[in-house]
Design an enzyme around this catalytic site. Structure first.
Site, PDB file in Angstrom:
ATOM      1  N   ARG A 147       0.860  -1.187   0.000  1.00  0.00           N
ATOM      2  CA  ARG A 147       0.000   0.000   0.000  1.00  0.00           C
ATOM      3  C   ARG A 147       0.892   1.231   0.000  1.00  0.00           C
ATOM      4  O   ARG A 147       1.768   1.355   0.862  1.00  0.00           O
ATOM      5  CB  ARG A 147      -0.896   0.009   1.239  1.00  0.00           C
ATOM      6  CG  ARG A 147      -1.976   1.072   1.164  1.00  0.00           C
ATOM      7  CD  ARG A 147      -2.628   1.306   2.512  1.00  0.00           C
ATOM      8  NE  ARG A 147      -1.807   2.153   3.356  1.00  0.00           N
ATOM      9  CZ  ARG A 147      -2.222   2.702   4.494  1.00  0.00           C
ATOM     10  NH1 ARG A 147      -3.441   2.465   4.936  1.00  0.00           N
ATOM     11  NH2 ARG A 147      -1.427   3.469   5.213  1.00  0.00           N
ATOM     12  N   TYR A 158      -0.990  10.247   5.055  1.00  0.00           N
ATOM     13  CA  TYR A 158      -2.199  10.438   4.242  1.00  0.00           C
ATOM     14  C   TYR A 158      -2.200  11.800   3.560  1.00  0.00           C
ATOM     15  O   TYR A 158      -3.228  12.441   3.432  1.00  0.00           O
ATOM     16  CB  TYR A 158      -3.468  10.242   5.078  1.00  0.00           C
ATOM     17  CG  TYR A 158      -3.613   8.833   5.606  1.00  0.00           C
ATOM     18  CD1 TYR A 158      -3.869   7.766   4.745  1.00  0.00           C
ATOM     19  CD2 TYR A 158      -3.475   8.564   6.956  1.00  0.00           C
ATOM     20  CE1 TYR A 158      -3.992   6.478   5.218  1.00  0.00           C
ATOM     21  CE2 TYR A 158      -3.603   7.279   7.441  1.00  0.00           C
ATOM     22  CZ  TYR A 158      -3.856   6.237   6.563  1.00  0.00           C
ATOM     23  OH  TYR A 158      -3.978   4.956   7.036  1.00  0.00           O
ATOM     24  N   ASP A 219      -4.770   4.072  -0.206  1.00  0.00           N
ATOM     25  CA  ASP A 219      -5.864   4.364   0.734  1.00  0.00           C
ATOM     26  C   ASP A 219      -6.163   5.854   0.717  1.00  0.00           C
ATOM     27  O   ASP A 219      -5.290   6.668   1.038  1.00  0.00           O
ATOM     28  CB  ASP A 219      -5.401   3.931   2.141  1.00  0.00           C
ATOM     29  CG  ASP A 219      -6.495   4.023   3.187  1.00  0.00           C
ATOM     30  OD1 ASP A 219      -7.619   4.439   2.850  1.00  0.00           O
ATOM     31  OD2 ASP A 219      -6.221   3.666   4.354  1.00  0.00           O
ATOM     32  N   HIS A 221      -8.489   7.039   2.617  1.00  0.00           N
ATOM     33  CA  HIS A 221      -8.864   7.258   4.020  1.00  0.00           C
ATOM     34  C   HIS A 221     -10.134   8.090   4.178  1.00  0.00           C
ATOM     35  O   HIS A 221     -10.199   8.989   5.014  1.00  0.00           O
ATOM     36  CB  HIS A 221      -7.688   7.897   4.773  1.00  0.00           C
ATOM     37  CG  HIS A 221      -7.495   7.326   6.138  1.00  0.00           C
ATOM     38  ND1 HIS A 221      -7.587   8.071   7.272  1.00  0.00           N
ATOM     39  CD2 HIS A 221      -7.258   6.064   6.550  1.00  0.00           C
ATOM     40  CE1 HIS A 221      -7.403   7.309   8.335  1.00  0.00           C
ATOM     41  NE2 HIS A 221      -7.185   6.078   7.918  1.00  0.00           N
ATOM     42  N   GLU A 245      -8.606   2.194  -1.910  1.00  0.00           N
ATOM     43  CA  GLU A 245      -9.267   1.930  -0.628  1.00  0.00           C
ATOM     44  C   GLU A 245      -9.986   3.144  -0.072  1.00  0.00           C
ATOM     45  O   GLU A 245      -9.444   4.250  -0.094  1.00  0.00           O
ATOM     46  CB  GLU A 245      -8.195   1.454   0.361  1.00  0.00           C
ATOM     47  CG  GLU A 245      -8.661   1.316   1.779  1.00  0.00           C
ATOM     48  CD  GLU A 245      -7.550   0.788   2.681  1.00  0.00           C
ATOM     49  OE1 GLU A 245      -6.652   0.072   2.177  1.00  0.00           O
ATOM     50  OE2 GLU A 245      -7.574   1.100   3.874  1.00  0.00           O
ATOM     51  N   GLU A 271     -13.624  -0.306   6.464  1.00  0.00           N
ATOM     52  CA  GLU A 271     -13.041  -0.331   7.811  1.00  0.00           C
ATOM     53  C   GLU A 271     -13.848   0.483   8.814  1.00  0.00           C
ATOM     54  O   GLU A 271     -13.714   0.281  10.018  1.00  0.00           O
ATOM     55  CB  GLU A 271     -11.567   0.112   7.794  1.00  0.00           C
ATOM     56  CG  GLU A 271     -11.358   1.565   7.474  1.00  0.00           C
ATOM     57  CD  GLU A 271      -9.876   1.921   7.390  1.00  0.00           C
ATOM     58  OE1 GLU A 271      -9.170   1.324   6.561  1.00  0.00           O
ATOM     59  OE2 GLU A 271      -9.443   2.803   8.152  1.00  0.00           O
ATOM     60  N   ARG A 292     -13.783  -4.693   3.302  1.00  0.00           N
ATOM     61  CA  ARG A 292     -12.652  -4.744   4.238  1.00  0.00           C
ATOM     62  C   ARG A 292     -13.017  -4.229   5.626  1.00  0.00           C
ATOM     63  O   ARG A 292     -12.382  -3.356   6.199  1.00  0.00           O
ATOM     64  CB  ARG A 292     -11.418  -4.065   3.647  1.00  0.00           C
ATOM     65  CG  ARG A 292     -11.601  -2.694   3.118  1.00  0.00           C
ATOM     66  CD  ARG A 292     -10.340  -2.197   2.472  1.00  0.00           C
ATOM     67  NE  ARG A 292      -9.141  -2.471   3.226  1.00  0.00           N
ATOM     68  CZ  ARG A 292      -8.823  -1.917   4.382  1.00  0.00           C
ATOM     69  NH1 ARG A 292      -9.623  -1.051   4.946  1.00  0.00           N
ATOM     70  NH2 ARG A 292      -7.701  -2.232   4.992  1.00  0.00           N
ATOM     71  N   GLU A 348      -4.543  -7.228   4.832  1.00  0.00           N
ATOM     72  CA  GLU A 348      -3.661  -6.154   5.320  1.00  0.00           C
ATOM     73  C   GLU A 348      -2.906  -6.675   6.545  1.00  0.00           C
ATOM     74  O   GLU A 348      -3.488  -7.270   7.447  1.00  0.00           O
ATOM     75  CB  GLU A 348      -4.490  -4.931   5.711  1.00  0.00           C
ATOM     76  CG  GLU A 348      -3.654  -3.772   6.201  1.00  0.00           C
ATOM     77  CD  GLU A 348      -4.485  -2.545   6.589  1.00  0.00           C
ATOM     78  OE1 GLU A 348      -3.960  -1.427   6.498  1.00  0.00           O
ATOM     79  OE2 GLU A 348      -5.652  -2.720   6.984  1.00  0.00           O
ATOM     80  N   TRP A 416     -10.075  12.399   9.220  1.00  0.00           N
ATOM     81  CA  TRP A 416      -8.625  12.137   9.249  1.00  0.00           C
ATOM     82  C   TRP A 416      -8.281  11.000   8.292  1.00  0.00           C
ATOM     83  O   TRP A 416      -8.904   9.975   8.271  1.00  0.00           O
ATOM     84  CB  TRP A 416      -8.141  11.757  10.641  1.00  0.00           C
ATOM     85  CG  TRP A 416      -6.709  11.302  10.576  1.00  0.00           C
ATOM     86  CD1 TRP A 416      -5.652  12.039  10.154  1.00  0.00           C
ATOM     87  CD2 TRP A 416      -6.185  10.008  10.887  1.00  0.00           C
ATOM     88  NE1 TRP A 416      -4.498  11.295  10.179  1.00  0.00           N
ATOM     89  CE2 TRP A 416      -4.807  10.021  10.621  1.00  0.00           C
ATOM     90  CE3 TRP A 416      -6.772   8.819  11.345  1.00  0.00           C
ATOM     91  CZ2 TRP A 416      -3.978   8.917  10.809  1.00  0.00           C
ATOM     92  CZ3 TRP A 416      -5.958   7.717  11.545  1.00  0.00           C
ATOM     93  CH2 TRP A 416      -4.564   7.769  11.277  1.00  0.00           C
TER      94      TRP A 416
END
Ligand code: GCO
Ligand code: MG
Length: 416
Positions: A147, A158, A219, A221, A245, A271, A292, A348, A416
């Site tokens: 990743r 991020y 990701d 996020h 992601e 998530e 996920r 992951e 975040w």
């Protein structure tokens, strides 16, 4: 056989975890993971104050029944706190069932469908060159899936610029303290335009440096709107990410319909989903390719296997959340399910052995997931295959800690 004791034990061997211990009157011990990053004591209190009294004296082998009793029976159901607490109990009950039957949990779930679970690890860098070097390190260590994230400040990962570390006097570049141990949240700043411009360049640069053999994941996020996610997913197509992601927050999952209609970049999300009902629409509408969820936040192995079964006829694969805020017990639960699930996609993985506090983790958590090249496995022992040195866990008490927070340039709050 009856449940004798139920206890949540917060511990901080380098970062906070909430582990769960369930014992039986026949002397069996089951371990679970009820870690809720930044809110660890809320799940611990739910277990110790509210769930434990309901479980003492019950038959621990009635896992499905006890799960329903704790989920539906409380009237108040769902949400990260209650379902994290429930997950810790659920994992411990599967561990007990395995020890009682003399079988590993993957065997109880239907047996192995594969010799190992393909995994991915994280790499981040402030420039594409630095990031490419990090990916090369992972490849040299045997991994095949990585990743990739661009950092604006080292340690941000991020694409945010760290404004304050949350701890007076701490240099933002000082990574000796994990985010988890900083007494107030780290504050970062994030803006969509620099992010959206930099990620296609990052992928182009990485493909030029690394070629096509490595599987790259990214990701977002949960930071994008559906239209931003659609634009980025389309721009990433030429670089063939394995998956993109969490492009949007869970409350905008329906916006993924737009992403699907405009690109072929595979999508992974989940998530922040905390229950089965939230997974239904994304799966049956085929808004995603990889589900996920975090086993530790949806209520454990029991609901996760139902989600996997729901996903299979829709060609959706599993990619359970496996960040460093899962204890090694939670990572074990993931891999048992991966091994027994035909529509498993990728796992992951966090290798705590590479962390500065590795020695403390190894002192508290004994056994657990093993890795050979890119493949994860678990010991062929009864239960989850991991033990906890309780005295060691109690040596490292909980320390107040928060997840970082992010602001837009105008000071407003952003995910975040
Ligand atoms: C991931 C996640 C994590 C989360 C963390 C929050 O994909 O691994 O996005 O890094 O930020 O689990 O507690
Ligand atoms: Mg993520």
């Amino acid at each position: 056989m009856r449940i004798a004791t139920v206890e949540a034990i917060p511990t901080s061997p380098g970062r906070n975890f909430t582990i769960v211990k369930v014992t039986t009157d026949t002397g069996l011990v089951g371990w679970g993971d009820a870690t809720l990053n930044g809110r660890e004591l809320s799940a611990a209190a739910t277990i110790n104050e509210h769930l434990a009294p309901l479980l003492i004296g019950e038959d621990p082998l009635r896992i499905e029944h006890l799960w329903q009793a704790l989920y539906l029976g409380a009237y108040w159901r769902g949400g990260p706190v209650l379902n994290t607490a429930l997950a810790g109990i659920d994992m411990a009950l599967w561990d007990i069932l395995g020890k009682h039957a003399g079988l590993p949990v993957y065997q109880l779930l239907g047996g192995r469908t594969r010799h190992g679970a393909n995994c991915y690890v994280h790499a981040a860098g402030v420039t594409v060159e630095r990031l490419a070097d990090k990916v090369r390190e992972k490849l040299a260590a045997g991994y095949r899936f990585v990743r990739v994230q661009l950092e604006m400040t080292e340690g941000s990962s991020y694409n945010e610029r760290i404004l304050s570390t949350g701890q007076p006097g701490l240099d933002p570049a000082d990574r000796t303290l994990p985010m988890q141990q900083r007494a107030l949240p780290t504050v970062g700043e994030w803006e969509p335009t620099p992010y959206l411009r930099s990620i296609p360049k990052m992928f182009a640069g990485l493909r030029a440096e690394l070629g096509d053999d490595v599987e790259l994941l990214h990701d977002a996020h949960q930071r994008l709107t559906p239209i931003q996610a659609a634009a980025l997913a389309r721009e990433l197509e030429p670089y063939h990410p394995f998956f993109f992601e969490d492009p949007v927050p869970p409350e905008h999952a329906a916006g993924l319909a737009l992403v699907r209609a405009t690109s072929t970049t595979p999508i992974a999300i989940g998530e922040l989903f905390t229950d089965i009902p939230t997974c239904v629409a994304p799966i049956i509408n085929r808004w995603l390719d990889y589900i996920r969820c975090d086993l530790g936040h949806i209520g454990g192995i029991t609901p996760a296997r139902k989600i996997a079964a729901l996903a299979e006829p829709f060609a959706v694969k599993t990619a359970w959340h496996g960040p460093p805020d899962l204890s090694p017990v939670g990572h074990c639960a993931n891999v048992h399910l991966d091994l027994a699930t035909s529509n498993f996609g990728v796992q992951e993985w966090t290798d705590f052995a590479t962390y500065p506090w590795a020695a403390k983790i190894a002192e508290v958590f004994l056994g657990g997931v093993t890795r050979r090249e890119a493949w994860l496995d678990v010991p062929a022992k009864p239960g989850l295959g991991i033990d906890i040195d309780e005295a060691a866990a109690r040596k490292y008490p909980y320390r107040r800690a928060y997840l970082p927070v992010v602001r837009r340039a105008d000071g407003s709050v952003h995910p975040w």
